[in-house]
Scaffold this motif. Structure first.
Motif, short mmCIF file in Angstrom:
data_model
loop_
_atom_site.label_atom_id
_atom_site.label_comp_id
_atom_site.label_asym_id
_atom_site.label_seq_id
_atom_site.Cartn_x
_atom_site.Cartn_y
_atom_site.Cartn_z
N ALA A 47 37.06 36.93 36.53
CA ALA A 47 37.02 35.47 36.66
C ALA A 47 37.98 34.81 35.67
N SER A 48 38.10 35.36 34.47
CA SER A 48 39.03 34.82 33.47
C SER A 48 40.47 35.01 33.94
N ALA A 49 40.78 36.18 34.47
CA ALA A 49 42.14 36.44 34.97
C ALA A 49 42.50 35.45 36.08
N LYS A 50 41.57 35.21 36.99
CA LYS A 50 41.84 34.26 38.08
C LYS A 50 42.06 32.86 37.53
N LEU A 51 41.21 32.45 36.59
CA LEU A 51 41.36 31.13 35.97
C LEU A 51 42.72 31.00 35.29
N ASN A 52 43.18 32.06 34.64
CA ASN A 52 44.44 32.00 33.92
C ASN A 52 45.66 31.96 34.85
N VAL A 53 45.57 32.65 35.99
CA VAL A 53 46.65 32.53 36.97
C VAL A 53 46.67 31.12 37.54
N GLU A 54 45.50 30.58 37.86
CA GLU A 54 45.43 29.22 38.40
C GLU A 54 45.99 28.20 37.42
N ASN A 55 45.74 28.39 36.13
CA ASN A 55 46.19 27.42 35.13
C ASN A 55 47.67 27.57 34.76
N ASN A 56 48.16 28.81 34.76
CA ASN A 56 49.54 29.05 34.31
C ASN A 56 50.55 29.14 35.45
N PHE A 57 50.12 29.67 36.60
CA PHE A 57 51.03 29.85 37.73
C PHE A 57 50.33 29.41 39.02
N PRO A 58 49.98 28.12 39.13
CA PRO A 58 49.21 27.67 40.30
C PRO A 58 49.91 27.94 41.62
N ASP A 59 51.24 27.97 41.63
CA ASP A 59 51.97 28.21 42.87
C ASP A 59 51.97 29.68 43.28
N LEU A 60 51.51 30.57 42.38
CA LEU A 60 51.57 32.00 42.66
C LEU A 60 50.19 32.61 42.94
N VAL A 61 49.17 31.77 42.97
CA VAL A 61 47.81 32.29 43.18
C VAL A 61 47.70 33.06 44.49
N SER A 62 48.38 32.60 45.51
CA SER A 62 48.29 33.25 46.82
C SER A 62 48.89 34.66 46.81
N GLN A 63 49.71 34.96 45.82
CA GLN A 63 50.31 36.30 45.69
C GLN A 63 49.41 37.26 44.91
N CYS A 64 48.27 36.79 44.48
CA CYS A 64 47.41 37.59 43.60
C CYS A 64 46.06 37.86 44.26
N GLN A 65 45.50 39.02 43.92
CA GLN A 65 44.13 39.36 44.28
C GLN A 65 43.35 39.62 43.00
N PHE A 66 42.05 39.37 43.06
CA PHE A 66 41.19 39.52 41.88
C PHE A 66 39.97 40.32 42.32
N ILE A 67 39.85 41.55 41.80
CA ILE A 67 38.85 42.48 42.31
C ILE A 67 38.05 43.08 41.16
N THR A 68 36.72 42.96 41.26
CA THR A 68 35.81 43.64 40.34
C THR A 68 35.50 45.00 40.94
N ASN A 69 35.81 46.07 40.18
CA ASN A 69 35.74 47.40 40.78
C ASN A 69 35.59 48.47 39.71
N ASP A 70 35.13 49.63 40.12
CA ASP A 70 35.11 50.82 39.28
C ASP A 70 36.48 51.48 39.40
N CYS A 71 37.36 51.18 38.46
CA CYS A 71 38.75 51.64 38.49
C CYS A 71 39.37 51.25 39.84
N LEU A 72 39.95 52.21 40.58
CA LEU A 72 40.60 51.87 41.86
C LEU A 72 39.83 52.50 43.02
N HIS A 73 38.53 52.51 42.91
CA HIS A 73 37.68 53.08 43.95
C HIS A 73 37.94 52.39 45.29
N ASN A 74 38.19 53.18 46.33
CA ASN A 74 38.41 52.72 47.71
C ASN A 74 39.73 51.99 47.91
N PHE A 75 40.64 52.00 46.93
CA PHE A 75 41.98 51.48 47.19
C PHE A 75 42.74 52.46 48.07
N ASP A 76 43.62 51.94 48.92
CA ASP A 76 44.39 52.78 49.82
C ASP A 76 45.36 53.67 49.04
#
Length: 383
Positions: free
Chosen positions: A275-304
């Protein structure tokens, strides 16, 4: 493989078999419960505090030891760790216990207000402790039974003063197996506002960083991260990037500052960190939020597999209160699977941890990018 650890449920003369999660970690000697868990369960049984179907609110239950012992009641369990949630489910399945009466909520969700008893494992993080106690005070009625537990050495006068300030009259038990209990009488006569995120700035790159309560190094840039962002290399050659173990997102934000065309996925096991990472992207790079994903996960479990170009990682060397490198090892293995051919894993770590050995074992190569008297930045390429 060692047998799972046995947690005795004295009243029903039964045993619970509990494992730390993930269950395949190398250091199998680490327990999934501690003396504070035992103490709080035995006290509740001896005092016969619960009637049938008591509504119980449990905080910071690392791997489900408390929740499993009170499975016959209506339990809501609160944690900031997705691994703790997964560990609870794993241990319920291991013991063939139903999950019907268990509700898992995150540290970002509102607390239920129909609670009779709070069982509270004291977190290591003081800011998280204060925020949780304020939420308890603001959400629950006076007369709610409140029992906290921790190692006796961690319960200092300053700790008790925090409970006294935010909840009400506070007393403690005698120590048993080096653990103690804390009892509070909830007093709602004074209202406290939930603390706002801590905010500070760095100059290179120029960023304003906001940090929720349970974020590592929430009050200033830690020296390991500083070393890392100074040695990110040529990030412009990569398109799909993961900031693994992102914390407040400082690494991914530093990459965006250099490479605004990048697609970055921020991953952490802490709900507050993501949530902090998302807030910081929104505050610092609001135009780039759509290029970012924010995922709570156990390492990279189930990533392709073979799906990203680069992974940047500042791995933790502890889980809960235990020092261990199994999380770093899992991060490296997951990274190898998720990286495309010629993709890079770049990490920072304390010199003495020997991460270069693990990385070379997986990737067949490892390069020292930079070092100082405490930290190293290392890189491995997937061939």
């Amino acid at each position: 493989m060692l047998s799972p650890f046995i947690f005795k449920h004295h009243q029903e003369n039964k045993n619970l078999f509990l494992e730390r999660f993930p269950a395949n970690q190398v250091n199998r000697s680490l327990q999934a419960w501690d003396a504070a868990d035992e103490y709080i369960c035995n006290y509740v049984e001896q005092e016969q505090l619960f009637t049938s179907n008591t509504n119980i609110l449990i905080f910071n239950d690392s791997f489900g030891a408390l929740s499993a012992n009170f499975k016959d009641h209506c339990v809501t369990t609160v944690t900031d760790s997705i691994i703790s949630h997964q560990g609870l489910v794993h241990n319920f399945e291991l013991n063939h216990l139903p999950l019907d009466n268990i509700t898992c909520i995150t540290s970002l969700e509102a607390l239920p207000n129909n609670v009779s008893v709070v069982l509270y494992k004291v977190p290591k993080n003081k800011a998280l402790l204060i925020e949780q106690l304020i939420n308890i005070k603001n959400s629950l009625k006076e007369g709610t039974i409140f029992i906290a537990a921790d190692k006796a050495k961690n319960i200092q006068k300053t700790t008790l003063a925090i409970f006294e300030k935010y909840l009400g009259n506070t007393t403690t038990s005698l120590a048993v197996k080096k653990a103690r209990l804390i009892f509070c009488q909830l007093n709602n006569s004074q209202h406290y506002e939930v603390p706002k995120p801590t905010t500070w700035e760095i100059s290179t790159p120029k960023l304003t960083l906001s940090n929720l309560a349970n974020v590592f190094a929430r009050e200033k840039l830690d020296i390991g991260a500083r070393h890392f962002i100074q040695n990110l290399g040529d990030v412009n050659k990569y398109k799909e990037i993961i900031d693994l173990g992102c914390g407040n997102g400082i690494v991914g934000l530093s990459i965006l500052a250099q490479h605004p065309q990048a697609n970055i996925t921020f991953v952490d096991e802490s709900y507050m960190a993501v949530a902090s990472a998302k807030l910081n992207v929104e505050n610092n790079f609001p135009d780039l939020v759509s290029q970012c994903q924010f995922i709570t996960n156990d390492c990279l479990h189930n990533f392709d597999s073979d799906s990203v170009d680069a992974i940047f990682c500042n791995p933790p060397f502890h889980q809960q209160n235990a020092v261990t490198d199994h999380i770093a090892w899992q991060m490296f293995k997951d990274s190898y699977k998720v990286l495309r051919k010629k993709g890079e894993l770049r990490i920072v770590g304390n010199r003495q941890l020997g991460y270069h050995i693990k990385m070379k074992r997986l990737f067949g190569n490892n390069t020292l990018i930079a070092s100082d008297n405490k930290f190293v930045t290392l890189s491995s390429i997937k061939k």
